[in-house]
Design a protein around this motif. Structure first.
Motif, PDB file in Angstrom:
ATOM      1  N   VAL A 174       0.864  -1.181   0.000  1.00 30.02           N
ATOM      2  CA  VAL A 174       0.000   0.000   0.000  1.00 30.02           C
ATOM      3  C   VAL A 174       0.896   1.226   0.000  1.00 30.02           C
ATOM      4  O   VAL A 174       1.676   1.440   0.934  1.00 30.02           O
ATOM      5  CB  VAL A 174      -0.934   0.024   1.233  1.00 30.02           C
ATOM      6  N   LEU A 175       0.794   2.024  -1.045  1.00 27.46           N
ATOM      7  CA  LEU A 175       1.565   3.262  -1.163  1.00 27.46           C
ATOM      8  C   LEU A 175       0.674   4.428  -0.763  1.00 27.46           C
ATOM      9  O   LEU A 175      -0.346   4.691  -1.404  1.00 27.46           O
ATOM     10  CB  LEU A 175       2.071   3.441  -2.596  1.00 27.46           C
ATOM     11  N   GLY A 176       1.034   5.125   0.300  1.00 27.88           N
ATOM     12  CA  GLY A 176       0.175   6.173   0.847  1.00 27.88           C
ATOM     13  C   GLY A 176      -0.842   5.559   1.792  1.00 27.88           C
ATOM     14  O   GLY A 176      -0.576   4.561   2.472  1.00 27.88           O
ATOM     15  N   GLY A 177      -2.020   6.176   1.848  1.00 25.59           N
ATOM     16  CA  GLY A 177      -3.086   5.620   2.688  1.00 25.59           C
ATOM     17  C   GLY A 177      -2.735   5.601   4.156  1.00 25.59           C
ATOM     18  O   GLY A 177      -3.070   4.645   4.876  1.00 25.59           O
ATOM     19  N   GLY A 178      -2.060   6.662   4.635  1.00 22.55           N
ATOM     20  CA  GLY A 178      -1.616   6.694   6.018  1.00 22.55           C
ATOM     21  C   GLY A 178      -2.716   6.827   7.046  1.00 22.55           C
ATOM     22  O   GLY A 178      -2.425   6.802   8.247  1.00 22.55           O
ATOM     23  N   ASP A 179      -3.974   6.966   6.618  1.00 23.12           N
ATOM     24  CA  ASP A 179      -5.086   7.013   7.579  1.00 23.12           C
ATOM     25  C   ASP A 179      -5.498   5.623   8.050  1.00 23.12           C
ATOM     26  O   ASP A 179      -6.272   5.488   9.000  1.00 23.12           O
ATOM     27  CB  ASP A 179      -6.288   7.732   6.976  1.00 23.12           C
ATOM     28  N   GLY A 180      -5.009   4.572   7.390  1.00 20.08           N
ATOM     29  CA  GLY A 180      -5.303   3.205   7.812  1.00 20.08           C
ATOM     30  C   GLY A 180      -6.640   2.658   7.351  1.00 20.08           C
ATOM     31  O   GLY A 180      -6.975   1.517   7.675  1.00 20.08           O
ATOM     32  N   LEU A 181      -7.396   3.427   6.564  1.00 20.75           N
ATOM     33  CA  LEU A 181      -8.742   3.002   6.172  1.00 20.75           C
ATOM     34  C   LEU A 181      -8.710   1.940   5.074  1.00 20.75           C
ATOM     35  O   LEU A 181      -9.486   0.975   5.114  1.00 20.75           O
ATOM     36  CB  LEU A 181      -9.556   4.207   5.720  1.00 20.75           C
ATOM     37  N   LEU A 182      -7.833   2.100   4.104  1.00 20.67           N
ATOM     38  CA  LEU A 182      -7.702   1.080   3.064  1.00 20.67           C
ATOM     39  C   LEU A 182      -7.138  -0.214   3.655  1.00 20.67           C
ATOM     40  O   LEU A 182      -7.576  -1.317   3.307  1.00 20.67           O
ATOM     41  CB  LEU A 182      -6.795   1.603   1.952  1.00 20.67           C
ATOM     42  N   ILE A 183      -6.195  -0.085   4.573  1.00 21.02           N
ATOM     43  CA  ILE A 183      -5.624  -1.258   5.236  1.00 21.02           C
ATOM     44  C   ILE A 183      -6.705  -1.991   6.027  1.00 21.02           C
ATOM     45  O   ILE A 183      -6.725  -3.231   6.085  1.00 21.02           O
ATOM     46  CB  ILE A 183      -4.453  -0.834   6.140  1.00 21.02           C
ATOM     47  N   ARG A 184      -7.617  -1.247   6.644  1.00 21.06           N
ATOM     48  CA  ARG A 184      -8.736  -1.867   7.366  1.00 21.06           C
ATOM     49  C   ARG A 184      -9.493  -2.833   6.473  1.00 21.06           C
ATOM     50  O   ARG A 184      -9.851  -3.947   6.894  1.00 21.06           O
ATOM     51  CB  ARG A 184      -9.682  -0.768   7.853  1.00 21.06           C
ATOM     52  N   GLU A 185      -9.750  -2.436   5.239  1.00 20.19           N
ATOM     53  CA  GLU A 185     -10.491  -3.287   4.316  1.00 20.19           C
ATOM     54  C   GLU A 185      -9.682  -4.508   3.895  1.00 20.19           C
ATOM     55  O   GLU A 185     -10.205  -5.615   3.810  1.00 20.19           O
ATOM     56  CB  GLU A 185     -10.913  -2.481   3.086  1.00 20.19           C
ATOM     57  N   LEU A 186      -8.401  -4.328   3.639  1.00 19.65           N
ATOM     58  CA  LEU A 186      -7.567  -5.440   3.186  1.00 19.65           C
ATOM     59  C   LEU A 186      -7.381  -6.488   4.274  1.00 19.65           C
ATOM     60  O   LEU A 186      -7.236  -7.676   3.990  1.00 19.65           O
ATOM     61  CB  LEU A 186      -6.209  -4.905   2.721  1.00 19.65           C
ATOM     62  N   LEU A 187      -7.388  -6.041   5.526  1.00 16.37           N
ATOM     63  CA  LEU A 187      -7.218  -6.969   6.638  1.00 16.37           C
ATOM     64  C   LEU A 187      -8.436  -7.886   6.836  1.00 16.37           C
ATOM     65  O   LEU A 187      -8.362  -8.864   7.584  1.00 16.37           O
ATOM     66  CB  LEU A 187      -6.960  -6.198   7.935  1.00 16.37           C
ATOM     67  N   LYS A 188      -9.539  -7.593   6.165  1.00 15.47           N
ATOM     68  CA  LYS A 188     -10.720  -8.447   6.270  1.00 15.47           C
ATOM     69  C   LYS A 188     -10.489  -9.816   5.637  1.00 15.47           C
ATOM     70  O   LYS A 188     -11.202 -10.772   5.948  1.00 15.47           O
ATOM     71  CB  LYS A 188     -11.925  -7.764   5.622  1.00 15.47           C
ATOM     72  N   TYR A 189      -9.500  -9.910   4.744  1.00 19.24           N
ATOM     73  CA  TYR A 189      -9.193 -11.186   4.110  1.00 19.24           C
ATOM     74  C   TYR A 189      -8.227 -11.968   4.990  1.00 19.24           C
ATOM     75  O   TYR A 189      -7.105 -11.541   5.247  1.00 19.24           O
ATOM     76  CB  TYR A 189      -8.558 -10.968   2.737  1.00 19.24           C
ATOM     77  N   GLY A 190      -8.670 -13.145   5.423  1.00 17.26           N
ATOM     78  CA  GLY A 190      -7.785 -13.980   6.218  1.00 17.26           C
ATOM     79  C   GLY A 190      -6.593 -14.479   5.430  1.00 17.26           C
ATOM     80  O   GLY A 190      -5.545 -14.810   6.003  1.00 17.26           O
ATOM     81  N   GLU A 191      -6.727 -14.532   4.091  1.00 16.14           N
ATOM     82  CA  GLU A 191      -5.628 -15.017   3.248  1.00 16.14           C
ATOM     83  C   GLU A 191      -4.471 -14.029   3.179  1.00 16.14           C
ATOM     84  O   GLU A 191      -3.349 -14.418   2.828  1.00 16.14           O
ATOM     85  CB  GLU A 191      -6.128 -15.294   1.825  1.00 16.14           C
ATOM     86  N   VAL A 192      -4.732 -12.750   3.480  1.00 19.66           N
ATOM     87  CA  VAL A 192      -3.664 -11.747   3.455  1.00 19.66           C
ATOM     88  C   VAL A 192      -2.718 -12.011   4.624  1.00 19.66           C
ATOM     89  O   VAL A 192      -3.140 -12.014   5.788  1.00 19.66           O
ATOM     90  CB  VAL A 192      -4.239 -10.311   3.546  1.00 19.66           C
ATOM     91  N   ARG A 193      -1.464 -12.243   4.310  1.00 22.92           N
ATOM     92  CA  ARG A 193      -0.507 -12.554   5.368  1.00 22.92           C
ATOM     93  C   ARG A 193       0.429 -11.384   5.680  1.00 22.92           C
ATOM     94  O   ARG A 193       1.052 -11.359   6.746  1.00 22.92           O
ATOM     95  CB  ARG A 193       0.326 -13.773   4.971  1.00 22.92           C
ATOM     96  N   ARG A 194       0.506 -10.415   4.759  1.00 20.01           N
ATOM     97  CA  ARG A 194       1.452  -9.314   4.975  1.00 20.01           C
ATOM     98  C   ARG A 194       1.008  -8.098   4.176  1.00 20.01           C
ATOM     99  O   ARG A 194       0.685  -8.199   2.998  1.00 20.01           O
ATOM    100  CB  ARG A 194       2.849  -9.749   4.541  1.00 20.01           C
ATOM    101  N   ILE A 195       1.005  -6.939   4.845  1.00 15.66           N
ATOM    102  CA  ILE A 195       0.721  -5.663   4.175  1.00 15.66           C
ATOM    103  C   ILE A 195       1.869  -4.708   4.497  1.00 15.66           C
ATOM    104  O   ILE A 195       2.124  -4.408   5.672  1.00 15.66           O
ATOM    105  CB  ILE A 195      -0.609  -5.057   4.644  1.00 15.66           C
ATOM    106  N   VAL A 196       2.564  -4.252   3.471  1.00 13.20           N
ATOM    107  CA  VAL A 196       3.629  -3.265   3.628  1.00 13.20           C
ATOM    108  C   VAL A 196       3.051  -1.905   3.259  1.00 13.20           C
ATOM    109  O   VAL A 196       2.627  -1.697   2.117  1.00 13.20           O
ATOM    110  CB  VAL A 196       4.843  -3.591   2.743  1.00 13.20           C
ATOM    111  N   ASN A 197       3.013  -0.998   4.213  1.00 10.94           N
ATOM    112  CA  ASN A 197       2.470   0.348   4.005  1.00 10.94           C
ATOM    113  C   ASN A 197       3.613   1.354   3.938  1.00 10.94           C
ATOM    114  O   ASN A 197       4.311   1.577   4.924  1.00 10.94           O
ATOM    115  CB  ASN A 197       1.510   0.692   5.134  1.00 10.94           C
ATOM    116  N   VAL A 198       3.814   1.940   2.764  1.00  7.54           N
ATOM    117  CA  VAL A 198       4.849   2.953   2.563  1.00  7.54           C
ATOM    118  C   VAL A 198       4.184   4.325   2.640  1.00  7.54           C
ATOM    119  O   VAL A 198       3.378   4.686   1.774  1.00  7.54           O
ATOM    120  CB  VAL A 198       5.562   2.778   1.208  1.00  7.54           C
TER     121      VAL A 198
END
Length: 638
Positions: free
Chosen positions: A358-382
């Motif tokens: 995830v490039l940008g998105g420092g408010d954490g809202l997009l990450i909130r949605e991606l974390l809903k997937y149990g298959e997601v094992r890693r999110i790198v937020n730059v």
């Protein structure tokens, strides 16, 4: 009076030169913060300052008979007065214009950008005055160091000290003064230094003591102290005036004017403005100004249909985020935006990513949605701005919105520039989400360039997808072909970067709902005969069904075409290096979604964004085509 040493002259030269540069940059920063166009106002400030500097230098050459130390004392004292008032004066004048625009102008008269331009240009009188006074300094200091055969050498030394002071002032402003004190505080600090020069001249006996000089010094000190005291309230009122419309004050004033038949008194409007002082929370970081607004108006009830979170108790639907006065999201509509951005690519290509960037998105809202997937094992937020991350982790409203997404162990945060990261990284990801500000300056245009997207593609695994948001223009038969120029630039850029699949979509949602349900949301019938109104609704419903073949309406025979226009429409693009075919059938993965429904996913296939593709249209860091500076009207009518 004693004669000054060469070292004293050179020290004073460097000091006053640094003050000049601080004034110039503080004024330019003030105008940029007001109007947004950094290139225009930085250039105009420099041009006006240099022109006034030349006029001051010429005026100094006509005063050869004046005693140089006494004249320098008066110039520095005048600069202390003017410099202390310059930035507060600029902000105050702009704030006064906005107050008039929102609360006092004739509602029947159309808004005019010319008035705003006149107010902003009038404020540049401070630039001319400071430049004119500063023009006296160098000629006077050159005269003071001249001494027979050594005059040429000392002349060069004074010029060298002047340039060194300019360098010191520039770096001090950029690295210390502006980040810690802001534009107003920086101007006050420079005025204090000018006053210190006056005090030094008096203390060291370079000017004769006089009662008027002592009074001038005392008055300048009092004015600098006053400027420091009022700068913050002036800036605060200016900020409130900027957001008067977003906070609902403009609409409230308009409604009251229509009810009374006249504008409310200025004192009453000012009191209402001051009453909302706590509604804007401003945080200044190294990179940007972050404004969190607590809005007063409740969302229209129909909007709850498009954002189910509005029905949750304690949900901060009134919280809104602005970065450098540019709108980012509203609590009432952010779920629509972030759900579409995160889940539409997954639904279209039926592939859940495991490793996500995830490039940008420092408010954490997009990450909130991606974390809903149990298959997601890693999110790198730059994220470039550490302050934004800290706010997302600690601010109660933001934490309620992002549901503490930064506390999840799957999330890794890197404080870095997105362009530098994708250029240097050797990692591979299944999906990349690009949630960055729109390209309103050259630095941001880099993040929409061929060079940037080539590196994004390099980070993708096979069949990986990237998704970004961008203000595309949807099809409208009434618009000329030129209206879609931005569309063509973005599509051409992605094609030039090697992406074979490029699918645009938007959060625009129109759907049929039973009329009884619409009434329950507060939709009022048209002022027609009930039978005529029902007939018109049927015509609109039939048109909707013709334009969207395959759409299955709910049961019934009386429908209302509900739209989410009031929430604001965002457009996005998902793209891949491989040729991927989209599937608009919704796959239920057991996620709790509040905005994206099977019907809304199905309707995405009917959205159209006209464009052309050509190599010459691609946006490059060497030939920026997406850089479209904001204009005065973008800020004049806020």
């Amino acid at each position: 009076m004693r004669k000054a040493s060469l070292r004293e002259v050179l020290g004073i030269t460097a000091l006053v030169s640094s003050c000049c540069l601080v004034y110039e940059m503080a004024i330019a920063a003030s105008f940029i913060s007001l109007t947004g166009d950094g290139v225009l106002w930085q250039s105009l400030t420099i041009a006006l300052y240099l022109a006034a500097l030349g006029a001051g230098t010429y005026a100094a050459s006509r005063l050869r008979s004046a005693e140089p130390w006494a004249l320098l004392f008066r110039i520095e004292l005048a600069l202390a007065f003017v410099g202390a008032l310059a930035v507060p004066g600029i902000l105050g004048l702009e704030g006064a214009y906005r107050f008039w625009f929102h609360f006092l102008r004739d509602l029947q008269a159309p808004p005019s950008v010319a008035r705003y331009a006149a107010a902003v240009l009038l404020a540049h009188g401070w630039t001319l005055l400071i430049g004119f006074l500063s023009g006296f300094e160098l000629p006077l200091l050159i005269r003071l160091c001249g001494d027979g055969q050594e005059e040429g050498g000392r002349f060069n030394l004074v010029l060298a000290a002047n340039y060194a002071g300019a360098l010191a002032g520039t770096l001090t402003f950029a690295l210390l003064l502006f980040p810690w004190l802001g534009a107003a505080g920086s101007g006050t600090a420079a005025a204090a230094l000018n006053l210190c020069v006056c005090l030094y001249l008096r203390w060291r006996g370079l000017v004769a003591p006089a009662g008027t000089r002592s009074a001038g010094l005392a008055l300048a000190a009092a004015l600098i102290a006053l400027s420091a005291a009022v700068s913050r309230p002036v800036q605060r009122l200016q900020v409130l005036n900027v957001y008067a419309s977003a906070l609902g004050l403009t609409a409230e004033s308009r409604d009251e004017t229509l009810r009374r038949g006249r504008r409310p008194p200025a004192r009453e409007a000012f009191a209402r403005l001051r009453a909302l002082d706590g509604a804007v929370e401003r945080i200044r970081s190294r990179w940007q100004t972050i404004d969190l607004l607590s809005l007063t108006e409740e969302p229209f009830p129909l909007m709850a249909r498009f954002n189910g979170r509005l029905k949750e108790a304690g949900y901060p639907s009134r919280l809104s985020l602005y970065l450098d006065k540019r709108y980012q999201f509203h609590g009432a509509s952010e779920a629509l935006y972030h759900e579409f951005m995160a889940h539409v690519p997954v639904q279209l290509f039926k592939r859940v990513p495991r490793d996500v960037l995830v490039l940008g998105g420092g408010d954490g809202l997009l990450i909130r949605e991606l974390l809903k997937y149990g298959e997601v094992r890693r999110i790198v937020n730059v994220e470039l701005d550490l302050k934004m991350i800290e706010l997302a982790r600690s601010h109660p409203g933001l934490r309620a919105l992002n549901e503490g997404s930064y506390g999840d162990p799957r999330v890794e945060v890197l404080i870095d520039d997105a362009f530098s990261f994708v250029r240097g990284s050797r990692e591979r990801f299944d999906a990349v989400y690009i949630d960055l500000p729109y390209p309103v300056n050259y630095d941001l245009t880099r993040l929409y360039s061929v060079e940037f997207y080539v590196n994004v593609g390099r980070l993708l695994r096979e069949n990986g997808t990237a998704t970004l948001d961008f203000p595309l223009v949807p099809r409208d038969d009434k618009k000329p072909r030129s209206a879609y120029a931005k569309n063509s630039v973005l599509f051409s850029t992605l094609k030039a970067a090697g992406f074979k699949t490029v699918l645009p979509f938007s959060t625009e949602c129109s759907e049929l709902i039973p009329w009884k349900e619409a009434e329950g949301y507060g939709v009022t019938p048209e002022d027609y005969d009930p039978k005529v109104a029902k007939l018109l609704r049927r015509v609109e419903a039939e048109r909707f069904l013709r334009e969207h073949p395959g759409y299955k309406p709910p049961k019934g025979d009386d429908f209302y075409v509900a739209s989410n226009d009031a929430l604001g429409v965002e457009t996005m693009v998902t793209f891949s290096r491989e040729r991927l075919g989209p599937d608009y059938r919704f796959k239920d993965r057991g996620l709790k979604l509040f905005s994206l429904t099977p019907e809304r996913l199905f309707l995405l296939q009917f959205q159209r964004f006209p464009h052309e593709t050509a190599p010459g249209l691609a946006n490059s860091i060497f030939r920026p085509r997406l850089f479209e500076p904001e204009h005065l009207e973008d800020f004049a009518f806020m």
